[in-house]
Design an enzyme around this catalytic site. Structure first.
Site, short mmCIF file in Angstrom:
data_model
loop_
_atom_site.label_atom_id
_atom_site.label_comp_id
_atom_site.label_asym_id
_atom_site.label_seq_id
_atom_site.Cartn_x
_atom_site.Cartn_y
_atom_site.Cartn_z
N HIS A 144 0.84 -1.20 0.00
CA HIS A 144 0.00 0.00 0.00
C HIS A 144 0.87 1.24 0.00
O HIS A 144 1.90 1.28 0.67
CB HIS A 144 -0.94 0.01 1.22
N GLU B 13 -9.24 6.71 -4.64
CA GLU B 13 -9.59 6.71 -3.22
C GLU B 13 -8.98 7.91 -2.51
O GLU B 13 -9.67 8.60 -1.74
CB GLU B 13 -9.12 5.40 -2.58
N GLN B 14 -7.70 8.19 -2.76
CA GLN B 14 -7.06 9.32 -2.11
C GLN B 14 -7.65 10.65 -2.59
O GLN B 14 -7.88 11.56 -1.80
CB GLN B 14 -5.54 9.27 -2.31
N PHE C 47 0.82 3.64 6.94
CA PHE C 47 -0.49 3.85 7.57
C PHE C 47 -1.56 3.52 6.54
O PHE C 47 -1.53 4.02 5.41
CB PHE C 47 -0.63 5.31 8.01
N ILE C 48 -2.50 2.66 6.92
CA ILE C 48 -3.56 2.24 6.00
C ILE C 48 -4.90 2.52 6.64
O ILE C 48 -5.15 2.15 7.79
CB ILE C 48 -3.43 0.74 5.67
N VAL D 1 -10.34 5.15 3.08
CA VAL D 1 -10.61 6.59 3.08
C VAL D 1 -11.99 6.96 2.57
O VAL D 1 -12.41 8.10 2.73
CB VAL D 1 -9.53 7.37 2.27
#
Length: 165
Positions: free
Chosen positions: A63, A83-84, A115-116, A119
């Site tokens: 990721h 997604e971001q 960090f996952i 979102v």
């Protein structure tokens, strides 16, 4: 029944850069018609959970950092980019970007993976708050949280590809 090559081609990227999960789900006979988001998610999660710790760690490490170098360079997968962007991470102020960069570096140093967080439905402020909260977790708890988030991301990606039931 969908054939193996088609299944892997279609769902091999649901778990970021980890087609082995789709391969194992198919080979284990976990894939059943009709292909629904719920059925495929269950099959893939079964194999993700059965993977070794090192394999799951590899999935986590596949990721990208949130708002990190890959995002700036345009190197994200289409799913990750969308997604971001949906969370506003492609529109950070210089100060916000510096904070994300600082947190990403500290998090990876502490945990050994980025960090996952799923979102979808979150704002950049929600994500930053979660980041600042989770940075204090111990690595074992954070591994469990991150793997749960990976499964949630996979579910969201599948929901965009397949009917729910």
């Amino acid at each position: 029944m969908v054939d193996r090559t088609d299944f892997i081609s279609r769902f091999g990227g649901v778990f970021e850069h980890s087609p082995f999960i789709a391969e194992r789900a198919y080979d284990a006979g976990d894939v059943h018609e009709p292909l629904t988001a719920g059925n495929v998610h269950a099959a893939l999660c079964t194999q993700f959970r059965a993977a070794s710790h090192e394999e799951r760690l590899g999935v986590l490490r596949a990721h990208p950092d949130l708002a990190g170098k890959l995002a700036i360079a345009g190197g994200l997968t289409e799913d990750s980019r969308n997604e971001q962007a949906g969370a506003g991470l492609d529109r950070l102020s210089p100060e916000e970007h510096a904070r994300f960069t600082e947190l990403n570096a500290a998090y990876v140093e502490k945990n050994g993976f980025p960090f996952i967080i799923a979102v979808e439905g979150l704002t950049k402020d929600d994500i930053l708050h979660a980041f600042e909260t989770r940075i204090d977790n111990n690595p074992e708890d954070e591994f469990a949280t991150a793997t749960a988030q990976v499964e949630k991301i996979a579910g969201l990606r599948l929901a965009a590809l397949l009917p729910e039931s």
